[in-house]
Design a protein around this motif. Structure first.
Motif, PDB file in Angstrom:
ATOM      1  N   THR A 104       0.805  -1.217   0.000  1.00  0.00           N
ATOM      2  CA  THR A 104       0.000   0.000   0.000  1.00  0.00           C
ATOM      3  C   THR A 104       0.839   1.269   0.000  1.00  0.00           C
ATOM      4  O   THR A 104       0.346   2.333  -0.372  1.00  0.00           O
ATOM      5  CB  THR A 104      -0.933   0.017   1.227  1.00  0.00           C
ATOM      6  OG1 THR A 104      -0.134  -0.077   2.422  1.00  0.00           O
ATOM      7  CG2 THR A 104      -1.894  -1.152   1.187  1.00  0.00           C
ATOM      8  N   GLU A 105       2.109   1.176   0.404  1.00  0.00           N
ATOM      9  CA  GLU A 105       2.960   2.369   0.462  1.00  0.00           C
ATOM     10  C   GLU A 105       3.187   2.999  -0.898  1.00  0.00           C
ATOM     11  O   GLU A 105       3.614   4.158  -0.997  1.00  0.00           O
ATOM     12  CB  GLU A 105       4.314   2.015   1.088  1.00  0.00           C
ATOM     13  CG  GLU A 105       5.141   1.056   0.240  1.00  0.00           C
ATOM     14  CD  GLU A 105       6.351   0.500   0.956  1.00  0.00           C
ATOM     15  OE1 GLU A 105       7.447   0.999   0.688  1.00  0.00           O
ATOM     16  OE2 GLU A 105       6.180  -0.429   1.767  1.00  0.00           O
ATOM     17  N   PHE A 106       2.889   2.251  -1.982  1.00  0.00           N
ATOM     18  CA  PHE A 106       3.108   2.786  -3.326  1.00  0.00           C
ATOM     19  C   PHE A 106       1.843   3.376  -3.936  1.00  0.00           C
ATOM     20  O   PHE A 106       1.875   3.832  -5.075  1.00  0.00           O
ATOM     21  CB  PHE A 106       3.672   1.688  -4.238  1.00  0.00           C
ATOM     22  CG  PHE A 106       5.061   1.261  -3.855  1.00  0.00           C
ATOM     23  CD1 PHE A 106       6.155   2.060  -4.136  1.00  0.00           C
ATOM     24  CD2 PHE A 106       5.270   0.070  -3.186  1.00  0.00           C
ATOM     25  CE1 PHE A 106       7.431   1.675  -3.775  1.00  0.00           C
ATOM     26  CE2 PHE A 106       6.544  -0.327  -2.826  1.00  0.00           C
ATOM     27  CZ  PHE A 106       7.629   0.479  -3.115  1.00  0.00           C
ATOM     28  N   ARG A 107       0.741   3.358  -3.218  1.00  0.00           N
ATOM     29  CA  ARG A 107      -0.510   3.855  -3.775  1.00  0.00           C
ATOM     30  C   ARG A 107      -0.509   5.369  -3.937  1.00  0.00           C
ATOM     31  O   ARG A 107      -0.030   6.094  -3.081  1.00  0.00           O
ATOM     32  CB  ARG A 107      -1.685   3.447  -2.878  1.00  0.00           C
ATOM     33  CG  ARG A 107      -1.935   1.950  -2.867  1.00  0.00           C
ATOM     34  CD  ARG A 107      -3.090   1.564  -1.974  1.00  0.00           C
ATOM     35  NE  ARG A 107      -3.287   0.105  -2.009  1.00  0.00           N
ATOM     36  CZ  ARG A 107      -4.200  -0.541  -1.298  1.00  0.00           C
ATOM     37  NH1 ARG A 107      -4.986   0.140  -0.482  1.00  0.00           N
ATOM     38  NH2 ARG A 107      -4.309  -1.856  -1.403  1.00  0.00           N
ATOM     39  N   GLN A 108      -1.068   5.816  -5.071  1.00  0.00           N
ATOM     40  CA  GLN A 108      -1.260   7.235  -5.354  1.00  0.00           C
ATOM     41  C   GLN A 108       0.008   8.059  -5.109  1.00  0.00           C
ATOM     42  O   GLN A 108      -0.048   9.145  -4.547  1.00  0.00           O
ATOM     43  CB  GLN A 108      -2.401   7.788  -4.501  1.00  0.00           C
ATOM     44  CG  GLN A 108      -3.747   7.213  -4.857  1.00  0.00           C
ATOM     45  CD  GLN A 108      -4.862   8.023  -4.262  1.00  0.00           C
ATOM     46  OE1 GLN A 108      -4.895   9.237  -4.435  1.00  0.00           O
ATOM     47  NE2 GLN A 108      -5.762   7.381  -3.566  1.00  0.00           N
ATOM     48  N   GLY A 109       1.127   7.525  -5.531  1.00  0.00           N
ATOM     49  CA  GLY A 109       2.379   8.239  -5.342  1.00  0.00           C
ATOM     50  C   GLY A 109       3.219   8.210  -6.595  1.00  0.00           C
ATOM     51  O   GLY A 109       2.887   7.571  -7.594  1.00  0.00           O
ATOM     52  N   ILE A 110       4.335   8.920  -6.541  1.00  0.00           N
ATOM     53  CA  ILE A 110       5.303   8.944  -7.633  1.00  0.00           C
ATOM     54  C   ILE A 110       6.509   8.117  -7.208  1.00  0.00           C
ATOM     55  O   ILE A 110       7.117   8.380  -6.165  1.00  0.00           O
ATOM     56  CB  ILE A 110       5.724  10.386  -7.959  1.00  0.00           C
ATOM     57  CG1 ILE A 110       4.500  11.188  -8.421  1.00  0.00           C
ATOM     58  CG2 ILE A 110       6.819  10.406  -9.022  1.00  0.00           C
ATOM     59  CD1 ILE A 110       4.768  12.666  -8.592  1.00  0.00           C
ATOM     60  N   SER A 111       6.828   7.109  -8.000  1.00  0.00           N
ATOM     61  CA  SER A 111       7.949   6.222  -7.714  1.00  0.00           C
ATOM     62  C   SER A 111       8.914   6.231  -8.876  1.00  0.00           C
ATOM     63  O   SER A 111       8.602   6.710  -9.978  1.00  0.00           O
ATOM     64  CB  SER A 111       7.460   4.797  -7.446  1.00  0.00           C
ATOM     65  OG  SER A 111       6.598   4.762  -6.329  1.00  0.00           O
ATOM     66  N   VAL A 112      10.116   5.700  -8.667  1.00  0.00           N
ATOM     67  CA  VAL A 112      11.143   5.717  -9.702  1.00  0.00           C
ATOM     68  C   VAL A 112      11.897   4.394  -9.706  1.00  0.00           C
ATOM     69  O   VAL A 112      12.084   3.760  -8.657  1.00  0.00           O
ATOM     70  CB  VAL A 112      12.114   6.911  -9.490  1.00  0.00           C
ATOM     71  CG1 VAL A 112      12.932   6.748  -8.214  1.00  0.00           C
ATOM     72  CG2 VAL A 112      13.017   7.103 -10.703  1.00  0.00           C
ATOM     73  N   LEU A 113      12.323   3.980 -10.910  1.00  0.00           N
ATOM     74  CA  LEU A 113      13.126   2.777 -11.097  1.00  0.00           C
ATOM     75  C   LEU A 113      14.363   3.156 -11.901  1.00  0.00           C
ATOM     76  O   LEU A 113      14.251   3.756 -12.978  1.00  0.00           O
ATOM     77  CB  LEU A 113      12.324   1.706 -11.840  1.00  0.00           C
ATOM     78  CG  LEU A 113      13.049   0.398 -12.170  1.00  0.00           C
ATOM     79  CD1 LEU A 113      13.390  -0.361 -10.889  1.00  0.00           C
ATOM     80  CD2 LEU A 113      12.194  -0.476 -13.093  1.00  0.00           C
TER      81      LEU A 113
END
Length: 453
Positions: free
Chosen positions: A327-336
């Motif tokens: 759930t920590e990745f919900r509705q957020g901006i992430s990067v790889l």
């Protein structure tokens, strides 16, 4: 806002008169009477003051100090990390142009040779923006034609280097249709590249991507694991189905229930295409041979957006749906990091946890409300269609989040400046070579344009 603009305009006029007077005086002297002053590397560069203390992009600014030298080609000026244009130098005064979007309260640095110094005071940068409507009349339908006649219901956008806007749409109209269209402001035209009704759809497209060197447009078929479509400008963007070639092991690892790939992105760093399935698998695709392999397995979840940062083209940014797990990745901006996707950095969230909120400021503290499409300008500024907050947000190259258009939490339709403009669930964004931002204003059924100076 009007008083602020009047203040800036007065200072522009005053500065123009100062510069014009200086130019007139200098023109009265022959070249021999204006001796060159070289920067003395044995002495420090000294900064004293700058004028004006506030302004916007393309404004003129005078930087006073000592030991600059008179060769503008040997002087660099930065507002935070944004590079300014240096026009001239007398040795004690630099004449420069304020760069676009330097970030909040920029500090001005002067670099001459090995010497780099920064003014103590920050510059008060004023973002000047204007929102206008490109096409669409509010009808949730697709109809080609001139910009004033066309009806659009776009969700995602992309641009090529020639000024063509590509739009994907779905669900709009009666009967519902799906497709990809080309919009060109100069040619005053909206035309479909591929279109079909829901019952017999050929391409179920969401995010689009363009290789800006070749102009090749690519769209992923959302619900078919191997299929993508390409549109070559040399063939008038005629749609061609391409089948991605996975190994048997990679193909079978993508579970049918989670086969959905909403996005595909061209990466100039290695010349490959990247797509992500709902189960979290990221695939790397050779655009020439269509050979592909799974290079990363991350968190589960549908996607809202995906983009490459041209300033750091090995970084793939992703926004995930409210069904993401963990759930920590919900509705957020992430990067790889594509250089080593399975390395220690891995896949990480950049903004604060806890979606469905609004907060500007440092990216690590910022909140969004269903952030959807994301795109970058060439300086590394990210623009976010903040769907639930009804506004357009910017993440600067130094990771500061600001609202650049729209009124957070207030849906509506209104063109104009950044404070008075209104959006209604903006979904898609794209940025051209000049830094102009195009927005698929979904619930307003229009394509909007945001020009920031």
């Amino acid at each position: 806002m009007k008083n602020q603009q009047k203040y800036v305009d007065r200072h522009r006029i005053a500065l123009f008169l100062i510069c014009f007077g200086s130019l007139c005086l200098s023109s009265c002297k022959s070249k021999d009477e204006r001796p060159e002053k070289n920067h003395d590397a044995s002495k420090p560069v000294v900064l004293t003051s700058f004028y004006p203390q506030e302004g916007g992009a393309r404004d003129k600014i005078l930087l006073d100090g000592e030991n600059f030298g008179t060769d503008p080609g040997k002087i660099k000026v930065y507002f935070n990390n944004a590079k300014a244009s240096v026009i001239s130098s007398s040795g004690e005064r630099i004449y420069a142009i304020v760069p676009r979007l330097p970030g909040a309260n920029p500090r001005i640095s002067v670099v001459v040779g090995e010497d780099s110094v920064t003014y103590n005071d920050s510059f008060a940068y004023h973002t000047q923006a204007q929102v206008s409507t490109v096409t669409g009349n509010g009808k949730m339908n697709f109809k080609p034609g001139t910009l004033s006649e066309a009806e659009v219901y776009g969700k995602y956008l992309e641009l090529d280097a020639e000024g063509n806007i590509f739009m994907s749409w779905r669900d709009g109209g009666n009967p519902a249709t799906f497709g990809v269209a080309r919009i060109n402001e100069q040619q005053n035209i909206v035309t479909p590249l591929i279109e079909s009704e829901a019952t017999g759809r050929i391409l179920f497209a969401n995010g689009l991507t363009v290789d800006r060197k070749t102009g090749m447009l690519t769209a992923a078929h959302e619900s078919t694991k191997e299929v993508i479509f390409t549109f070559d400008p040399r063939e008038a963007w005629y749609p061609r189905q391409r089948n991605v070639k996975f190994s048997a092991a990679d193909l079978s690892s993508i579970v049918d229930a989670d086969r959905y790939k909403n996005f595909i992105t061209f990466c100039p760093y290695d010349g490959h295409l990247y797509t992500r399935y709902r189960d979290g698998r990221v695939a790397k695709i050779n655009p020439e041979t269509m050979e592909a392999k799974i290079v990363y397995k991350g968190p589960y979840g549908s996607q809202y957006g995906q983009a490459i940062n041209p300033a750091k083209p090995w970084l793939l940014y992703i926004t995930l749906h409210s069904n993401a797990n963990p759930t920590e990745f919900r509705q957020g901006i992430s990067v790889l990091d594509l250089r080593d996707p399975n390395g220690t950095g891995g896949f990480k969230r950049l903004n604060a946890p806890g979606g469905s909120g609004f907060r500007d400021g440092p990216l690590a503290d910022a909140l969004f409300n269903y952030p959807k499409d994301i795109k970058f300008d060439n300086s590394g500024n990210m623009f976010v269609a903040d769907y639930g907050n009804h506004c357009i947000r910017m993440v600067s190259a130094d990771n500061i989040v600001t609202t650049v258009a729209g009124q957070p939490g207030k849906p509506g339709y209104k063109d104009g400046g950044p404070v008075e403009s209104l959006f209604n669930q903006p979904w898609g964004v794209a940025v051209n070579e000049q830094g102009d931002i195009y927005i698929a204003d979904w619930s307003n059924a229009r394509i909007r344009k945001l020009v920031i100076e």
